[in-house]
Scaffold this motif. Structure first.
Motif, PDB file in Angstrom:
ATOM      1  N   ARG A   1     -87.920 -33.943  75.664  1.00 56.85           N
ATOM      2  CA  ARG A   1     -87.502 -34.500  74.309  1.00 56.85           C
ATOM      3  C   ARG A   1     -87.191 -36.044  74.345  1.00 56.85           C
ATOM      4  NH1 ARG A   1     -81.557 -34.252  73.709  1.00 56.85           N
ATOM      5  NH2 ARG A   1     -80.765 -33.450  75.423  1.00 56.85           N
ATOM      6  N   ILE A   2     -87.564 -36.600  73.133  1.00 54.75           N
ATOM      7  CA  ILE A   2     -87.022 -38.307  73.053  1.00 54.75           C
ATOM      8  C   ILE A   2     -85.674 -38.160  73.046  1.00 54.75           C
ATOM      9  CG2 ILE A   2     -89.502 -38.712  72.037  1.00 54.75           C
ATOM     10  CD1 ILE A   2     -88.010 -38.873  69.346  1.00 54.75           C
ATOM     11  N   ALA A   3     -85.493 -39.522  73.228  1.00 54.62           N
ATOM     12  CA  ALA A   3     -83.847 -39.914  73.509  1.00 54.62           C
ATOM     13  C   ALA A   3     -82.899 -38.717  74.019  1.00 54.62           C
ATOM     14  CB  ALA A   3     -83.129 -39.780  71.869  1.00 54.62           C
ATOM     15  N   PRO A   4     -83.549 -38.618  75.442  1.00 52.54           N
ATOM     16  CA  PRO A   4     -82.843 -37.317  76.126  1.00 52.54           C
ATOM     17  C   PRO A   4     -81.368 -37.501  76.446  1.00 52.54           C
ATOM     18  CG  PRO A   4     -84.548 -38.712  77.563  1.00 52.54           C
ATOM     19  CD  PRO A   4     -84.421 -39.192  76.159  1.00 52.54           C
ATOM     20  N   VAL A   5     -80.952 -38.592  76.136  1.00 54.65           N
ATOM     21  CA  VAL A   5     -79.275 -38.522  76.649  1.00 54.65           C
ATOM     22  C   VAL A   5     -78.817 -38.027  75.204  1.00 54.65           C
ATOM     23  CG1 VAL A   5     -79.419 -40.248  78.236  1.00 54.65           C
ATOM     24  CG2 VAL A   5     -79.121 -40.913  75.970  1.00 54.65           C
ATOM     25  N   GLU A   6     -79.243 -38.140  74.171  1.00 52.41           N
ATOM     26  CA  GLU A   6     -78.609 -37.522  72.976  1.00 52.41           C
ATOM     27  C   GLU A   6     -78.510 -36.020  72.791  1.00 52.41           C
ATOM     28  OE1 GLU A   6     -77.065 -39.856  71.037  1.00 52.41           O
ATOM     29  OE2 GLU A   6     -78.179 -41.516  72.021  1.00 52.41           O
ATOM     30  N   ASP A   7     -77.567 -35.548  71.742  1.00 49.75           N
ATOM     31  CA  ASP A   7     -77.362 -33.951  71.448  1.00 49.75           C
ATOM     32  C   ASP A   7     -78.983 -33.476  71.267  1.00 49.75           C
ATOM     33  OD1 ASP A   7     -75.260 -32.009  70.376  1.00 49.75           O
ATOM     34  OD2 ASP A   7     -76.990 -32.169  69.165  1.00 49.75           O
ATOM     35  N   GLU A   8     -79.170 -32.587  71.535  1.00 49.92           N
ATOM     36  CA  GLU A   8     -80.517 -31.981  71.241  1.00 49.92           C
ATOM     37  C   GLU A   8     -81.089 -32.028  69.785  1.00 49.92           C
ATOM     38  OE1 GLU A   8     -81.658 -28.191  73.231  1.00 49.92           O
ATOM     39  OE2 GLU A   8     -80.212 -28.800  74.943  1.00 49.92           O
ATOM     40  N   GLU A   9     -80.000 -31.611  68.989  1.00 50.20           N
ATOM     41  CA  GLU A   9     -80.273 -31.834  67.599  1.00 50.20           C
ATOM     42  C   GLU A   9     -80.785 -33.068  67.002  1.00 50.20           C
ATOM     43  OE1 GLU A   9     -78.320 -28.981  64.731  1.00 50.20           O
ATOM     44  OE2 GLU A   9     -76.624 -29.075  66.215  1.00 50.20           O
ATOM     45  N   VAL A  10     -80.298 -33.983  67.479  1.00 49.63           N
ATOM     46  CA  VAL A  10     -80.667 -35.431  67.316  1.00 49.63           C
ATOM     47  C   VAL A  10     -81.985 -35.899  67.609  1.00 49.63           C
ATOM     48  CG1 VAL A  10     -80.021 -37.918  67.818  1.00 49.63           C
ATOM     49  CG2 VAL A  10     -77.951 -36.331  67.326  1.00 49.63           C
TER      50      VAL A  10
ATOM     51  N   LYS B   1     -84.385 -33.679  68.202  1.00 48.27           N
ATOM     52  CA  LYS B   1     -85.243 -32.817  67.468  1.00 48.27           C
ATOM     53  C   LYS B   1     -85.515 -33.487  66.109  1.00 48.27           C
ATOM     54  CE  LYS B   1     -85.740 -28.084  66.175  1.00 48.27           C
ATOM     55  NZ  LYS B   1     -84.940 -26.783  65.687  1.00 48.27           N
ATOM     56  N   GLU B   2     -84.611 -33.670  65.396  1.00 46.30           N
ATOM     57  CA  GLU B   2     -84.718 -34.280  63.872  1.00 46.30           C
ATOM     58  C   GLU B   2     -85.308 -35.655  64.359  1.00 46.30           C
ATOM     59  OE1 GLU B   2     -84.672 -32.757  61.274  1.00 46.30           O
ATOM     60  OE2 GLU B   2     -84.383 -34.413  59.659  1.00 46.30           O
ATOM     61  N   LEU B   3     -84.977 -36.379  64.941  1.00 46.01           N
ATOM     62  CA  LEU B   3     -85.391 -37.913  65.294  1.00 46.01           C
ATOM     63  C   LEU B   3     -87.072 -37.657  65.448  1.00 46.01           C
ATOM     64  CD1 LEU B   3     -85.108 -40.902  65.341  1.00 46.01           C
ATOM     65  CD2 LEU B   3     -85.109 -40.812  67.779  1.00 46.01           C
ATOM     66  N   THR B   4     -87.399 -36.548  66.287  1.00 45.40           N
ATOM     67  CA  THR B   4     -89.053 -36.523  66.521  1.00 45.40           C
ATOM     68  C   THR B   4     -89.634 -36.059  65.076  1.00 45.40           C
ATOM     69  OG1 THR B   4     -88.306 -35.353  68.610  1.00 45.40           O
ATOM     70  CG2 THR B   4     -90.455 -34.822  67.793  1.00 45.40           C
ATOM     71  N   ARG B   5     -89.000 -34.909  64.281  1.00 49.78           N
ATOM     72  CA  ARG B   5     -89.642 -34.825  63.231  1.00 49.78           C
ATOM     73  C   ARG B   5     -89.740 -36.095  62.125  1.00 49.78           C
ATOM     74  NH1 ARG B   5     -88.505 -33.265  57.871  1.00 49.78           N
ATOM     75  NH2 ARG B   5     -86.421 -34.021  58.032  1.00 49.78           N
ATOM     76  N   LEU B   6     -88.629 -36.958  62.284  1.00 47.59           N
ATOM     77  CA  LEU B   6     -88.791 -37.837  61.331  1.00 47.59           C
ATOM     78  C   LEU B   6     -89.820 -39.087  61.654  1.00 47.59           C
ATOM     79  CD1 LEU B   6     -85.057 -38.388  60.616  1.00 47.59           C
ATOM     80  CD2 LEU B   6     -86.806 -37.784  58.893  1.00 47.59           C
ATOM     81  N   PHE B   7     -89.817 -39.119  63.265  1.00 48.68           N
ATOM     82  CA  PHE B   7     -90.861 -40.204  63.584  1.00 48.68           C
ATOM     83  C   PHE B   7     -92.234 -39.507  63.489  1.00 48.68           C
ATOM     84  CE2 PHE B   7     -89.507 -43.270  67.460  1.00 48.68           C
ATOM     85  CZ  PHE B   7     -88.481 -43.880  66.427  1.00 48.68           C
TER      86      PHE B   7
END
Ligand code: NAD
Length: 481
Positions: free
Chosen positions: A222-231, A233-239
């Motif tokens: 996942r992207i931003a791997p140090v962040e909470d998984e939901e973050v 996931k949602e950032l991926t969708r928005l990107f």
């Protein structure tokens, strides 16, 4: 004001000599002087500020602000602003503004050093071994090769870090690191970003706003791997919604320059070989601590995967030598962590009270669109540590100020301890997340509980109210969702 560089005086014994003038080093120097210590600040460059000010946080955030304005202009009609025609981007002016901001703050540092009577010495500092009768000697090599010495009762190592490179690649006009990309002559038509940590994500976000076709290649799932998984996931969708091609689980095999740009070969998440051609590639795969050639081998200092081991006052295994900033093992490489480490070290040296830097009290801020602000444990980390947890989540869609700003993306997520209601982690994705997270850091530092925060008045209408709703959501009692 021109910088006023001092010359090392053979007969001066400083209380503290700081090697490295980035945020860790210059903060330590100023705070040390405020404590009444006699401080020398050594830097090999003739400009203070380090990576953060010269080729990191500050210039990047300057470009991000341009990107934000540009994005607003694209939607000007929505806000009833007409007659501005087709906006045109003057990239040279964008770069000039960014450089002006950097220069202004370098001058600001020169002023602060003078004001605090810190001796700023230009040259490369190297440790020479343990202290002799309580005094350390730093070997100083000037730009012209002349060698002299600086003596001090304590040394602070603050030499920082440099971008890691994929083996075999050399940065240039097509293969870029955080340094080259900050002065490219035009936004590229297409850019492959290798690595989806803060550097990769921020530049992907900036250049996407300016119309660049972006491909992200991240090795982890996942992207931003140090962040909470939901973050993530949602950032991926928005990107993806912004048109960014996000590839996770991607193994980069080869990066070649071609006649017109670059060709990147990678194995995708399904094990299939892929080739992506682009004008440029940004390598953002982490940073290595600059611990070589500073004389560490002449001391008892211990390294851990190339980074310096310290105790809770930032002291190394060599008495009187402290390490702060990006070279420290076990802490994230962030400017604000470095500066706090510096303040802790000089407090210890000055015999003042201090609070050791705690990993779970460090805000992480990623200045993408939308932004990420987080502190403490993610949901998965809290579970791993054996906490019984309660989670509250509130979407910005229910926040009136977010509606006014025209930005409903994202959420606030609270991870709390079910037993006592202690806040264990706060994860924000959305408008001004990097500002909003400050409340959560203060709350956690003061060990606030969900119950106390549910009765803490937050002004209306503000984005900060989304935190109040998220605290309520922990008990299933958000008002606006
Ligand atoms: P990082 O370590 O945060 O992220 C690098 C990413 O690259 C990781 O997700 C890693 O899995 C991935 N990666 C590594 N090798 C790869 C490969 N061969 N192919 C594909 N992916 C690969 O590093 P960074 O983003 O370069 O940032 C460096 C440091 O600077 C970090 O500590 C970061 O937090 C800090 N920084 C912070 C900010 C901020 O706070 N806003 C901004 C920039 C940098």
């Amino acid at each position: 004001m021109s910088p006023e560089w001092s010359f090392p005086l053979a007969d001066t014994i400083y209380d503290v000599a700081v090697i490295g003038g980035g945020p860790a080093g210059y903060t330590a120097a100023i705070r040390g002087a405020e404590y009444g210590l006699k401080v020398a600040l050594i830097d090999s460059s003739d400009k203070l500020g380090g990576t953060c000010l010269k080729v990191g946080c500050i210039p990047t955030k300057a470009l991000l602000f341009n990107a934000e304005i540009w994005d607003h202009l694209k939607h000007a009609a929505e806000f009833g602003i007409e007659g501005i025609g087709t906006p045109a981007l003057n990239w040279a002016a964008v770069l000039k503004r960014k450089d002006g901001i950097v220069t202004k703050h370098i001058k600001g540092l020169d002023f602060l050093m003078k004001k605090n009577k810190v001796a700023v010495i230009q040259g490369t500092g190297r440790l020479t071994g343990p202290a002799q009768t309580g005094v350390h000697t730093v070997e100083l090599t000037a730009a012209d090769g002349a060698v002299s010495q600086v003596q001090a009762k304590n040394i602070l190592l603050a030499t920082g870090s440099a971008a890691k490179m994929i083996p075999g690649l050399t940065p240039g006009d097509r293969i870029l690191t955080n340094i080259e990309i900050l002065s490219i002559p035009q936004p590229p038509k297409s850019l492959v970003v290798i690595g989806a940590g803060a550097v990769g994500l921020e530049f992907a976000s900036i250049f996407r706003s300016f119309g660049t076709e972006i491909t992200i290649l991240e090795f982890l799932p996942r992207i931003a791997p140090v962040e909470d998984e939901e973050v993530s996931k949602e950032l991926t969708r928005l990107f993806k919604k912004r048109g960014i091609d996000v590839n996770t689980g991607a193994k980069v095999e080869k990066v070649e320059t071609t006649e017109t740009g670059v060709r990147v070969s990678f194995i995708d998440v399904n094990g299939k070989q892929q080739i992506k051609e682009a004008e440029k590639v940004l390598v953002a795969v982490g940073r290595a601590g600059l611990t070589a050639n500073i004389g560490i081998e002449k001391t008892k200092i211990e390294l851990e995967r190339g980074l310096v081991k310290v105790n809770e006052s930032q002291e190394t295994a060599e008495p009187g030598i402290f390490a702060i900033g990006d070279i420290v093992s076990g802490l994230p490489q962030l400017a604000h962590v470095g500066s706090m480490c510096g303040m802790v070290a000089v407090a210890k040296i000055a015999g003042r009270k201090y609070r050791p830097v705690r990993r779970d009290r460090i805000p992480g801020c990623t200045y993408t669109e939308p932004q990420i602000g987080s502190v403490g444990l993610t949901e998965a980390q809290a579970k791993e540590k054996g906490y019984e947890i309660k989670v509250g989540k509130f979407p910005f869609a229910g926040n009136s100020k977010a509606t006014i700003l025209g930005n409903h993306d994202g959420f606030v997520k609270i991870v709390s301890d079910a037993k006592y209601g202690e806040i264990l982690g706060v994860h924000i994705l959305g408008p001004q997340a990097t500002e909003l997270i400050a409340e959560a850091v203060a709350v956690m530092e003061l060990e606030g509980t969900v119950e106390e925060l549910m009765f803490t008045i937050h002004a209306h209408p503000t984005l900060a109210e989304s935190l109040l709703d998220a605290y309520g959501a922990v008990e299933g009692m958000a008002i606006n969702a």
